[in-house]
Design a protein around this motif. Sequence first.
Motif, mmCIF file in Angstrom:
data_model
loop_
_atom_site.group_PDB
_atom_site.id
_atom_site.type_symbol
_atom_site.label_atom_id
_atom_site.label_comp_id
_atom_site.label_asym_id
_atom_site.label_seq_id
_atom_site.Cartn_x
_atom_site.Cartn_y
_atom_site.Cartn_z
ATOM 1 N N SER A 71 -8.168 -0.694 4.693
ATOM 2 C CA SER A 71 -8.075 0.607 4.046
ATOM 3 C C SER A 71 -9.351 0.836 3.249
ATOM 4 O O SER A 71 -10.251 1.544 3.681
ATOM 5 C CB SER A 71 -6.758 0.619 3.265
ATOM 6 O OG SER A 71 -6.815 1.371 2.148
ATOM 7 N N THR A 72 -9.520 0.210 2.096
ATOM 8 C CA THR A 72 -10.781 0.361 1.358
ATOM 9 C C THR A 72 -11.866 -0.570 1.905
ATOM 10 O O THR A 72 -13.047 -0.334 1.686
ATOM 11 C CB THR A 72 -10.591 -0.005 -0.121
ATOM 12 O OG1 THR A 72 -10.172 -1.361 -0.187
ATOM 13 C CG2 THR A 72 -9.567 0.886 -0.787
ATOM 14 N N GLY A 73 -11.458 -1.615 2.576
ATOM 15 C CA GLY A 73 -12.422 -2.601 3.085
ATOM 16 C C GLY A 73 -12.644 -3.734 2.082
ATOM 17 O O GLY A 73 -13.367 -4.684 2.367
ATOM 18 N N ARG A 117 0.795 -1.231 0.000
ATOM 19 C CA ARG A 117 0.000 0.000 0.000
ATOM 20 C C ARG A 117 0.824 1.276 0.000
ATOM 21 O O ARG A 117 0.400 2.288 -0.520
ATOM 22 C CB ARG A 117 -0.932 0.023 1.220
ATOM 23 C CG ARG A 117 -2.115 -0.923 1.119
ATOM 24 C CD ARG A 117 -2.873 -0.993 2.425
ATOM 25 N NE ARG A 117 -1.956 -1.161 3.553
ATOM 26 C CZ ARG A 117 -1.680 -0.252 4.438
ATOM 27 N NH1 ARG A 117 -2.269 0.905 4.395
ATOM 28 N NH2 ARG A 117 -0.824 -0.501 5.406
ATOM 29 N N THR A 134 -10.647 -6.090 0.987
ATOM 30 C CA THR A 134 -10.139 -7.408 1.392
ATOM 31 C C THR A 134 -11.124 -8.100 2.330
ATOM 32 O O THR A 134 -11.404 -9.290 2.178
ATOM 33 C CB THR A 134 -8.757 -7.270 2.068
ATOM 34 O OG1 THR A 134 -7.909 -6.555 1.185
ATOM 35 C CG2 THR A 134 -8.147 -8.606 2.404
HETATM 36 C C1 PRP Z 1 -3.095 -4.667 4.352
HETATM 37 C C2 PRP Z 1 -3.968 -5.771 4.950
HETATM 38 C C3 PRP Z 1 -4.894 -6.172 3.847
HETATM 39 C C4 PRP Z 1 -5.023 -4.915 3.016
HETATM 40 C C5 PRP Z 1 -6.349 -4.253 3.300
HETATM 41 O O1 PRP Z 1 -1.910 -5.157 3.776
HETATM 42 O O2 PRP Z 1 -3.202 -6.851 5.398
HETATM 43 O O3 PRP Z 1 -4.360 -7.205 3.071
HETATM 44 O O4 PRP Z 1 -3.940 -4.047 3.380
HETATM 45 O O5 PRP Z 1 -6.622 -3.236 2.362
HETATM 46 P P1 PRP Z 1 -8.095 -2.986 1.792
HETATM 47 O O6 PRP Z 1 -8.999 -2.688 2.972
HETATM 48 O O7 PRP Z 1 -7.938 -1.766 0.923
HETATM 49 O O8 PRP Z 1 -8.523 -4.193 1.026
HETATM 50 P P2 PRP Z 1 -0.495 -4.298 3.633
HETATM 51 O O9 PRP Z 1 -0.568 -3.333 2.499
HETATM 52 O O10 PRP Z 1 -0.090 -3.736 4.947
HETATM 53 O O11 PRP Z 1 0.558 -5.360 3.133
HETATM 54 P P3 PRP Z 1 1.229 -6.535 3.980
HETATM 55 O O12 PRP Z 1 0.079 -7.232 4.642
HETATM 56 O O13 PRP Z 1 1.934 -7.327 2.937
HETATM 57 O O14 PRP Z 1 2.179 -5.892 4.947
#
Ligand code: PRP
Length: 283
Positions: A160-162, A13, A164
Amino acid sequence: MKTLKIAIQKSGRLNEKSVELLKNCGLNFENYKSSLISPVSNFPLEILFLRDDDIPEYVQDGIADMGIVGENVIQETEVQVSYLQKLGFGRCSLKIAIPNTEHYTSLSDLNGKSIATTYPVKLGKFLRSHGIESEIRTISGSVEISPGLGLADAICDLVSTGGTLKSNGLRPYADVMSSEAVLIGRKGSENEELIKELIQRVQSVLRAKETKYVVLNAPKDNLEAITNLLPGVKSPSVVPLAEEGWVAVHTVIPERDFWDRISQLKQAGAQGIVVMPIEKIIL
Ligand code: PRP
Ligand code: ZN
């Protein structure tokens, strides 16, 4: 002079925005996905591309002098680093999420349940502060699939966006902390002067992002009312127009109350308002 090192996320991200910020600071470097170190050609700096979770420790231990990382990761690793600047991107929150099929009504419903996470420290503190006793299952990634696999009843992960959560049949249940990207530095680094220079560059880019450059025409008679609406960096520049009785006013306006200011300016007689982005503001 020793070369300064800054660690940023290799992929994920924060990667893209971190690279963009450093480029906007006027640093020339290649962003090869394959390399772990990229030298900067016009500043004594090397960029290290690392896993975000490792960055706070690398900064603490002196492998990098500075780093860009989420606040949540710093708090999780409990390292001794200096917070230099909040960066205004990578906003997200650490949340406990539960399967859509569950109907918990209060936090205490988590008592006796298992929660999978890569953030056991923050989660543990949160649960203790609410007097909840859950079993924390620390795993190293792909947390969101654990309820589906029967590995845990709930998860605690960054949202973040939700997207996942949604695509894994989960819904947010409780907020543990909110986070954004921050610039961190090693305590007692010998490269203090270079670090200061880089912080100034970062701040000038952030300041510029929050501000717009505005040029407008105004009848001379309304100039006072208009300049009262415009604090500018110091005070606005006023330039006479070829047409008698008119001036052009040049100034900067903060992004946050931009539209309010513009309508006030129009009411005060401003015309032909031109708005431009700013690259940097050096105070
Ligand atoms: C985070 C978290 C989810 C994603 C959520 O990963 O583990 O996979 O972001 O985002 P969303 O709400 O927009 O879908 P991160 O970028 O920290 O990567 P990492 O888990 O590899 O450290
Ligand atoms: Zn991560």
